[in-house]
Motif scaffolding. Structure first.
Motif, PDB file in Angstrom:
ATOM      1  N   MET A 225       0.745  -1.054   0.041  1.00 30.18           N
ATOM      2  CA  MET A 225      -0.040   0.094  -0.147  1.00 30.18           C
ATOM      3  C   MET A 225       0.906   1.245   0.077  1.00 30.18           C
ATOM      4  N   SER A 226       0.603   2.062  -1.087  1.00 29.64           N
ATOM      5  CA  SER A 226       1.504   3.309  -1.068  1.00 29.64           C
ATOM      6  C   SER A 226       1.006   4.272  -0.177  1.00 29.64           C
ATOM      7  N   LYS A 227       2.364   4.935   0.234  1.00 29.11           N
ATOM      8  CA  LYS A 227       1.960   6.218   1.517  1.00 29.11           C
ATOM      9  C   LYS A 227       1.767   7.524   0.511  1.00 29.11           C
ATOM     10  N   ARG A 228       0.932   8.231   1.737  1.00 32.42           N
ATOM     11  CA  ARG A 228       0.522   9.577   1.031  1.00 32.42           C
ATOM     12  C   ARG A 228       1.950  10.361   0.623  1.00 32.42           C
ATOM     13  N   PRO A 229       2.306  11.103  -0.419  1.00 35.06           N
ATOM     14  CA  PRO A 229       3.542  11.867  -0.582  1.00 35.06           C
ATOM     15  C   PRO A 229       3.465  13.089   0.215  1.00 35.06           C
ATOM     16  N   LEU A 230       4.744  13.543   0.627  1.00 37.21           N
ATOM     17  CA  LEU A 230       4.784  14.649   1.195  1.00 37.21           C
ATOM     18  C   LEU A 230       5.726  15.577   0.505  1.00 37.21           C
ATOM     19  N   ARG A 231       5.288  16.356  -0.301  1.00 36.71           N
ATOM     20  CA  ARG A 231       6.214  17.339  -1.559  1.00 36.71           C
ATOM     21  C   ARG A 231       6.981  18.382  -0.800  1.00 36.71           C
ATOM     22  N   VAL A 232       8.110  18.251  -0.938  1.00 41.04           N
ATOM     23  CA  VAL A 232       9.028  19.137  -0.156  1.00 41.04           C
ATOM     24  C   VAL A 232       9.650  20.064  -1.446  1.00 41.04           C
ATOM     25  N   ALA A 233       9.553  21.490  -1.306  1.00 41.50           N
ATOM     26  CA  ALA A 233      10.376  22.599  -1.826  1.00 41.50           C
ATOM     27  C   ALA A 233      11.619  22.988  -1.319  1.00 41.50           C
ATOM     28  N   LEU A 234      12.775  22.691  -1.681  1.00 43.97           N
ATOM     29  CA  LEU A 234      13.692  23.145  -0.920  1.00 43.97           C
ATOM     30  C   LEU A 234      14.416  24.497  -1.620  1.00 43.97           C
ATOM     31  N   ILE A 235      14.730  25.616  -0.539  1.00 45.74           N
ATOM     32  CA  ILE A 235      15.055  26.884  -1.131  1.00 45.74           C
ATOM     33  C   ILE A 235      16.512  26.944  -0.882  1.00 45.74           C
ATOM     34  N   GLY A 236      17.330  26.774  -1.771  1.00 50.51           N
ATOM     35  CA  GLY A 236      18.984  26.788  -1.483  1.00 50.51           C
ATOM     36  C   GLY A 236      19.651  25.744  -1.661  1.00 50.51           C
ATOM     37  N   SER A 237      20.766  25.763  -2.373  1.00 52.87           N
ATOM     38  CA  SER A 237      21.494  24.337  -2.569  1.00 52.87           C
ATOM     39  C   SER A 237      22.954  24.462  -2.023  1.00 52.87           C
ATOM     40  N   GLY A 238      23.428  25.365  -1.366  1.00 55.91           N
ATOM     41  CA  GLY A 238      24.815  25.372  -0.784  1.00 55.91           C
ATOM     42  C   GLY A 238      24.988  24.179   0.003  1.00 55.91           C
ATOM     43  N   PHE A 239      25.914  24.407   1.219  1.00 52.15           N
ATOM     44  CA  PHE A 239      26.028  23.628   2.224  1.00 52.15           C
ATOM     45  C   PHE A 239      24.820  22.956   2.917  1.00 52.15           C
ATOM     46  N   MET A 240      24.011  23.919   3.342  1.00 58.12           N
ATOM     47  CA  MET A 240      22.970  23.291   4.166  1.00 58.12           C
ATOM     48  C   MET A 240      22.000  23.016   3.159  1.00 58.12           C
ATOM     49  N   GLY A 241      21.568  23.377   1.931  1.00 62.23           N
ATOM     50  CA  GLY A 241      20.794  22.958   1.129  1.00 62.23           C
ATOM     51  C   GLY A 241      21.149  21.406   0.779  1.00 62.23           C
TER      52      GLY A 241
END
Length: 372
Positions: free
Chosen positions: A1-17
């Motif tokens: 049974m598939s799980k409900r998706p939790l769709r993420v937007a990530l702002i920034g892609s440096g060290f912490m991104g």
């Protein structure tokens, strides 16, 4: 049974991104979650940077405009890993759009912005979380339990430090960390971690007396322009906690030789606890008692210590920094699903910023400053 998706937007892609992206990719494989995290949108300062990061980290889409990511109806959670100056506008826009927010520390570039973010979070009723990663170490949970259970007696003192050396050299170039408008300075940048740790273990800070020191008042930019440094290289403060304990807090990015010197010692009437992030799979515990051979006992992290078991079934094999981030992301997802018992929210982060601001006021006015 598939799980409900939790769709993420990530702002920034440096060290912490990058750390966020790795944690969101790993959390569903490490822990049994009720949802499936989906890397939906990577946003960054321009379309090319965002597209490159999306391809590397595994995001389905990318954009050079964070506003598009925040407003996208498919997004369920906004993660902010940008320069400090952008924390407030992105978080406020996300909350206004009805999206839970996971933001890196410090909460914002100013105390006023931090207050606005905390107020907006309260008004919205939406879950929020802040990236005080080191608090999610299973050994810190052990330390907190030892303190709260009375194992070391009445706590009398806390000595905490966060020391690194990435700005120790006078020729280290001027960068955004040297600008107060970017929440620069050792106090804001790494001092927030030791303040958060002190509060996490001992409770609220009632009063501070602090001093700030700038060892290198001038630095050159990478292109050779000499600039005045208007932030601190080191912070030292005396503190009084609401529970009656006293102590010291220190933050330095000019501590030559220290790479990740976040550490503390908690003294009590029946024992003490010592911890160093440079050996963060260990905790030192001393129990007072009669005899001449008393000494500290080393507690090694193992599968019986909280989230450690999600990574390794054997004690002493150790987990790493990105694993701490994965534990933090699990707490974020739990908060989104209604269990906020582990995540540090905007209200928590605001108290850290208030303590930091009190230290600045104390330095400026040469007096003890009480926190509200």
């Amino acid at each position: 049974m598939s799980k409900r998706p939790l769709r993420v937007a990530l702002i920034g892609s440096g060290f912490m991104g990058r750390a966020h992206a790795m944690a969101f990719a790993a959390v569903g494989r490490t822990f049994d979650l009720a949802v499936e995290p989906v890397l939906e949108i990577q946003a960054d300062r321009d379309a090319e940077t965002a597209a490159k990061a999306a391809a590397q980290f595994g995001f389905a889409r990318s954009t050079g405009d964070w506003r598009e990511a925040v407003a996208d109806p498919a997004v369920d959670l906004v993660a902010i890993a940008t320069p400090n100056l952008l924390h407030a506008p992105i978080a406020l826009a996300a909350l206004a759009a009805g999206k839970p927010v996971y933001c890196e520390k410090p909460l914002a570039a100013t105390l006023a912005e931090s207050q606005a973010m905390a107020d907006a979070a309260t008004a919205s009723g939406l879950p929020t979380a802040v990236g005080f990663t080191y608090l999610y170490n299973p050994m810190i949970a052990v330390a907190r339990d030892l303190i709260s259970s009375g194992e070391i007696g009445e706590v009398t003192a806390f000595r905490g430090i966060h020391a690194e050396d990435f700005m120790a050299s006078a020729v280290a170039p001027f960068n955004w960390r040297c600008e107060p408008e970017q929440a620069g300075g050792a106090l804001a940048d790494i001092g927030s971690h030791i303040i958060a740790m002190a509060r996490h273990l001992l409770g609220e800070i009632a009063e501070v007396s602090g001093t700030l020191h700038t060892a290198h008042p001038m630095r050159r930019t990478p292109d050779g322009v000499e600039r005045v440094v208007r932030v601190d290289d080191q912070m030292d403060a005396l503190v009084r906690f609401a529970n009656g304990a006293t102590g010291t807090l220190s933050a330095s990015w000019i501590a030559t030789g220290r790479k990740m010197g976040l550490g503390f010692e908690v003294s009590g009437t029946k024992g003490s606890i010592v911890f160093s992030q440079e050996r963060f799979n260990e905790l030192q515990l001393y129990r007072a008692g009669p005899g001449i051979n008393n000494g500290f006992t080393t507690i090694m992290a193992g599968p019986g210590h909280g989230a450690y078991g999600g990574f390794c079934p054997a004690p002493g094999h150790q987990i790493g920094y990105n694993d701490l981030k994965t534990i933090e992301v699990k707490a974020v997802i739990d908060a989104v699903l209604g269990d906020s018992s582990n995540a540090k929210d905007f209200a928590d982060a605001l108290r850290v910023e208030q303590a930091a601001d009190a230290i600045r006021t104390s330095h400026r006015e040469a007096r003890w400053v009480a926190l509200a």
